[in-house]
Design a protein around this motif. Structure first.
Motif, PDB file in Angstrom:
ATOM      1  N   LYS A  77      11.162  12.574   6.828  1.00 35.48           N
ATOM      2  CA  LYS A  77       9.994  13.059   7.549  1.00 35.48           C
ATOM      3  C   LYS A  77      10.002  12.436   8.939  1.00 35.48           C
ATOM      4  O   LYS A  77      10.259  11.248   9.088  1.00 35.48           O
ATOM      5  CB  LYS A  77       8.696  12.691   6.826  1.00 35.48           C
ATOM      6  N   ARG A  78       9.727  13.252   9.953  1.00 34.26           N
ATOM      7  CA  ARG A  78       9.728  12.776  11.335  1.00 34.26           C
ATOM      8  C   ARG A  78       8.310  12.381  11.742  1.00 34.26           C
ATOM      9  O   ARG A  78       7.372  13.157  11.595  1.00 34.26           O
ATOM     10  CB  ARG A  78      10.262  13.871  12.270  1.00 34.26           C
ATOM     11  N   GLY A  79       8.167  11.175  12.272  1.00 31.80           N
ATOM     12  CA  GLY A  79       6.854  10.743  12.728  1.00 31.80           C
ATOM     13  C   GLY A  79       6.867   9.307  13.196  1.00 31.80           C
ATOM     14  O   GLY A  79       7.832   8.560  12.990  1.00 31.80           O
ATOM     15  N   TRP A  80       5.795   8.901  13.838  1.00 34.51           N
ATOM     16  CA  TRP A  80       5.656   7.553  14.378  1.00 34.51           C
ATOM     17  C   TRP A  80       4.618   6.798  13.552  1.00 34.51           C
ATOM     18  O   TRP A  80       3.476   7.227  13.443  1.00 34.51           O
ATOM     19  CB  TRP A  80       5.215   7.635  15.834  1.00 34.51           C
ATOM     20  N   VAL A  81       5.036   5.683  12.942  1.00 37.36           N
ATOM     21  CA  VAL A  81       4.107   4.898  12.139  1.00 37.36           C
ATOM     22  C   VAL A  81       3.158   4.157  13.073  1.00 37.36           C
ATOM     23  O   VAL A  81       3.587   3.378  13.933  1.00 37.36           O
ATOM     24  CB  VAL A  81       4.858   3.892  11.236  1.00 37.36           C
ATOM     25  N   THR A  82       1.866   4.392  12.895  1.00 38.67           N
ATOM     26  CA  THR A  82       0.873   3.772  13.778  1.00 38.67           C
ATOM     27  C   THR A  82       0.188   2.571  13.141  1.00 38.67           C
ATOM     28  O   THR A  82      -0.275   1.675  13.850  1.00 38.67           O
ATOM     29  CB  THR A  82      -0.203   4.801  14.187  1.00 38.67           C
ATOM     30  N   SER A  83       0.112   2.534  11.798  1.00 38.91           N
ATOM     31  CA  SER A  83      -0.527   1.397  11.140  1.00 38.91           C
ATOM     32  C   SER A  83      -0.102   1.328   9.678  1.00 38.91           C
ATOM     33  O   SER A  83       0.379   2.318   9.109  1.00 38.91           O
ATOM     34  CB  SER A  83      -2.054   1.481  11.238  1.00 38.91           C
ATOM     35  N   VAL A  84      -0.278   0.145   9.091  1.00 41.90           N
ATOM     36  CA  VAL A  84       0.034  -0.059   7.678  1.00 41.90           C
ATOM     37  C   VAL A  84      -1.109  -0.822   7.021  1.00 41.90           C
ATOM     38  O   VAL A  84      -1.843  -1.556   7.679  1.00 41.90           O
ATOM     39  CB  VAL A  84       1.351  -0.850   7.490  1.00 41.90           C
ATOM     40  N   ASP A  85      -1.244  -0.634   5.715  1.00 44.89           N
ATOM     41  CA  ASP A  85      -2.229  -1.369   4.938  1.00 44.89           C
ATOM     42  C   ASP A  85      -1.502  -1.977   3.747  1.00 44.89           C
ATOM     43  O   ASP A  85      -1.144  -1.280   2.801  1.00 44.89           O
ATOM     44  CB  ASP A  85      -3.363  -0.432   4.481  1.00 44.89           C
ATOM     45  N   PHE A  86      -1.277  -3.278   3.807  1.00 50.06           N
ATOM     46  CA  PHE A  86      -0.591  -3.988   2.738  1.00 50.06           C
ATOM     47  C   PHE A  86      -1.565  -4.792   1.871  1.00 50.06           C
ATOM     48  O   PHE A  86      -1.185  -5.736   1.198  1.00 50.06           O
ATOM     49  CB  PHE A  86       0.466  -4.948   3.324  1.00 50.06           C
ATOM     50  N   GLY A  87      -2.835  -4.390   1.900  1.00 49.67           N
ATOM     51  CA  GLY A  87      -3.854  -5.124   1.159  1.00 49.67           C
ATOM     52  C   GLY A  87      -3.576  -5.195  -0.334  1.00 49.67           C
ATOM     53  O   GLY A  87      -3.571  -6.258  -0.944  1.00 49.67           O
ATOM     54  N   LYS A  88      -3.331  -4.056  -0.938  1.00 53.24           N
ATOM     55  CA  LYS A  88      -2.993  -3.993  -2.356  1.00 53.24           C
ATOM     56  C   LYS A  88      -2.249  -2.696  -2.623  1.00 53.24           C
ATOM     57  O   LYS A  88      -2.459  -1.696  -1.930  1.00 53.24           O
ATOM     58  CB  LYS A  88      -4.242  -4.080  -3.227  1.00 53.24           C
ATOM     59  N   PRO A  89      -1.369  -2.688  -3.622  1.00 51.50           N
ATOM     60  CA  PRO A  89      -0.634  -1.446  -3.916  1.00 51.50           C
ATOM     61  C   PRO A  89      -1.544  -0.415  -4.563  1.00 51.50           C
ATOM     62  O   PRO A  89      -2.498  -0.801  -5.243  1.00 51.50           O
ATOM     63  CB  PRO A  89       0.467  -1.918  -4.875  1.00 51.50           C
ATOM     64  N   PRO A  90      -1.277   0.875  -4.357  1.00 52.84           N
ATOM     65  CA  PRO A  90      -0.206   1.394  -3.510  1.00 52.84           C
ATOM     66  C   PRO A  90      -0.500   1.148  -2.040  1.00 52.84           C
ATOM     67  O   PRO A  90      -1.624   1.270  -1.591  1.00 52.84           O
ATOM     68  CB  PRO A  90      -0.194   2.892  -3.836  1.00 52.84           C
ATOM     69  N   TYR A  91       0.537   0.783  -1.314  1.00 54.84           N
ATOM     70  CA  TYR A  91       0.396   0.498   0.103  1.00 54.84           C
ATOM     71  C   TYR A  91       0.253   1.794   0.894  1.00 54.84           C
ATOM     72  O   TYR A  91       0.754   2.840   0.498  1.00 54.84           O
ATOM     73  CB  TYR A  91       1.604  -0.292   0.598  1.00 54.84           C
ATOM     74  N   LYS A  92      -0.439   1.688   2.005  1.00 55.65           N
ATOM     75  CA  LYS A  92      -0.737   2.875   2.810  1.00 55.65           C
ATOM     76  C   LYS A  92      -0.066   2.770   4.175  1.00 55.65           C
ATOM     77  O   LYS A  92      -0.110   1.737   4.827  1.00 55.65           O
ATOM     78  CB  LYS A  92      -2.241   3.039   2.972  1.00 55.65           C
ATOM     79  N   ILE A  93       0.541   3.874   4.574  1.00 55.93           N
ATOM     80  CA  ILE A  93       1.204   3.963   5.879  1.00 55.93           C
ATOM     81  C   ILE A  93       0.613   5.168   6.605  1.00 55.93           C
ATOM     82  O   ILE A  93       0.585   6.278   6.066  1.00 55.93           O
ATOM     83  CB  ILE A  93       2.719   4.179   5.724  1.00 55.93           C
ATOM     84  N   THR A  94       0.145   4.953   7.818  1.00 56.28           N
ATOM     85  CA  THR A  94      -0.377   6.054   8.621  1.00 56.28           C
ATOM     86  C   THR A  94       0.689   6.490   9.613  1.00 56.28           C
ATOM     87  O   THR A  94       1.174   5.685  10.411  1.00 56.28           O
ATOM     88  CB  THR A  94      -1.653   5.633   9.374  1.00 56.28           C
ATOM     89  N   VAL A  95       1.062   7.764   9.536  1.00 55.42           N
ATOM     90  CA  VAL A  95       2.134   8.306  10.374  1.00 55.42           C
ATOM     91  C   VAL A  95       1.568   9.396  11.263  1.00 55.42           C
ATOM     92  O   VAL A  95       0.965  10.362  10.776  1.00 55.42           O
ATOM     93  CB  VAL A  95       3.283   8.883   9.511  1.00 55.42           C
ATOM     94  N   GLU A  96       1.754   9.240  12.551  1.00 53.61           N
ATOM     95  CA  GLU A  96       1.262  10.227  13.509  1.00 53.61           C
ATOM     96  C   GLU A  96       1.911  11.584  13.244  1.00 53.61           C
ATOM     97  O   GLU A  96       3.123  11.702  13.133  1.00 53.61           O
ATOM     98  CB  GLU A  96       1.588   9.754  14.929  1.00 53.61           C
ATOM     99  N   GLY A  97       1.108  12.600  13.120  1.00 51.84           N
ATOM    100  CA  GLY A  97       1.616  13.947  12.866  1.00 51.84           C
ATOM    101  C   GLY A  97       1.758  14.283  11.394  1.00 51.84           C
ATOM    102  O   GLY A  97       1.980  15.442  11.034  1.00 51.84           O
ATOM    103  N   ILE A  98       1.648  13.282  10.529  1.00 54.88           N
ATOM    104  CA  ILE A  98       1.781  13.509   9.090  1.00 54.88           C
ATOM    105  C   ILE A  98       0.509  13.109   8.346  1.00 54.88           C
ATOM    106  O   ILE A  98       0.017  13.818   7.485  1.00 54.88           O
ATOM    107  CB  ILE A  98       2.983  12.714   8.509  1.00 54.88           C
ATOM    108  N   GLY A  99      -0.018  11.964   8.716  1.00 52.33           N
ATOM    109  CA  GLY A  99      -1.204  11.463   8.032  1.00 52.33           C
ATOM    110  C   GLY A  99      -0.880  10.207   7.234  1.00 52.33           C
ATOM    111  O   GLY A  99       0.037   9.472   7.551  1.00 52.33           O
TER     112      GLY A  99
END
Length: 316
Positions: A77-99
């Motif tokens: 998937k093509r996109g730019w990772v803007t932020s991550v959430d490593f607080g607890k699994p499942p971990y969350k990754i925010t990708v520009e253009g994908i969500g």
């Protein structure tokens, strides 16, 4: 949908991790940044990657790695990772253009970018005489004249290394004094093939017919400009790991490189692994990056299986 594994980055480390995880039926999602394939896509001929006796073009090597990962089921998937959430699994990754993407595990392989001077003629001549890696490209300048730009330990080390091939190595530094350690300075100054242009600021890279011909520099005392004729220019002013998007949510050293547990790819966050140049400020080679990508995939697979020990030699 929660994925088993997400890989951030597509250099040799990311592609290798994708090959291993896909082959293990982990169905990894690979997030490509704006430059899929990493720094090797800016490299012309690669002659030191095992398995290619005649060498291979950097972009071709990266394209082959990607096809191999896709063959086993890796999804890109093509996109730019803007932020991550490593607080607890499942971990969350925010990708520009994908969500937002959720995953049980993450491999960070976002690499490190060589710092450039930002002068005219520099970026457009990378691979045509401008390089950021003496170990990678020094061989191509056998019997020629080259310039090293920088004054730190890395610049001195690369200058000494290049004397194995080049007829003359000239160090250009914008200050009178070098930043390198005393022992590294002494080694470089004792090398008869190294000459010096200190207190001079690079102004422009000159090229003709797709080949570097010279470096225009300005004398910082007099303001006068001159052209130093050369066949190649090596920029050695440091690297910057691509970790800004992590925003301090994972342990890094003072320069931003991710810290991993010795002998592993494990970070301080369970289920989050790091491979390639993003955690390697010493070697920075395609083959070492690929090897660490393999390590990250195997560590990740073990994590997902919940096993504390595994004899990987039985499953390669």
């Amino acid at each position: 949908m929660v994925h088993k594994a997400v890989i951030l980055g597509t250099g040799p480390a990311g592609y290798t991790a994708a090959i291993y995880l896909a082959r293990a039926n982990m169905k990894p999602i690979v997030i490509e940044g704006p430059e899929p394939g990493g720094q090797l896509t800016l490299t012309t001929e690669v002659e030191n990657f095992p398995g290619f006796p005649e060498g291979i073009m950097g972009p071709e090597l990266m394209a082959s790695m990607r096809k191999q990962a896709e063959r086993f089921g890796a999804e890109f998937k093509r996109g730019w990772v803007t932020s991550v959430d490593f607080g607890k699994p499942p971990y969350k990754i925010t990708v520009e253009g994908i969500g937002e993407i959720e995953s049980e595990s993450i491999i960070i392989s976002t690499g490190a970018s060589a710092k450039l001077l930002g002068i005219p003629g520099e970026k457009e001549n990378i691979g045509r005489g401008v390089s950021t890696c003496a170990t990678c490209d020094g061989f191509f300048f056998r019997g020629k004249k080259v310039i090293i730009i920088g004054g730190g330990d890395s610049a001195m080390e690369e200058a000494n290394f290049l004397t194995k091939f080049a007829e003359e190595v000239r160090v250009v530094h914008r200050r009178h004094e070098l930043r390198a350690s005393k022992i590294m300075q002494e080694r470089a100054k004792a090398n008869e093939k190294i000459s010096w242009s200190l207190n001079k600021t690079p102004v422009e890279v000159l090229a003709k017919e797709n080949k570097v011909t010279g470096l225009k520099v300005k004398d910082n005392e007099t303001g006068t400009e001159e052209v130093i004729e050369t066949d190649g220019i090596f920029v050695a002013i440091g690297h910057k790991p691509n970790t800004d998007f992590l925003a301090g949510k994972i342990e890094t050293d003072e320069t931003g490189y991710i810290i991993v547990k010795p002998g592993t790819s494990e970070t301080n966050v369970p289920g989050v692994f790091a491979s390639g140049d993003v955690q390697d400020h010493k070697y920075r080679q395609a083959i070492t990056a690929a090897g660490s990508g393999c390590m990250a995939a195997l560590d990740c697979e073990r994590f997902l299986e919940g096993s504390a020990s595994h004899d990987w030699s039985q499953s390669l």
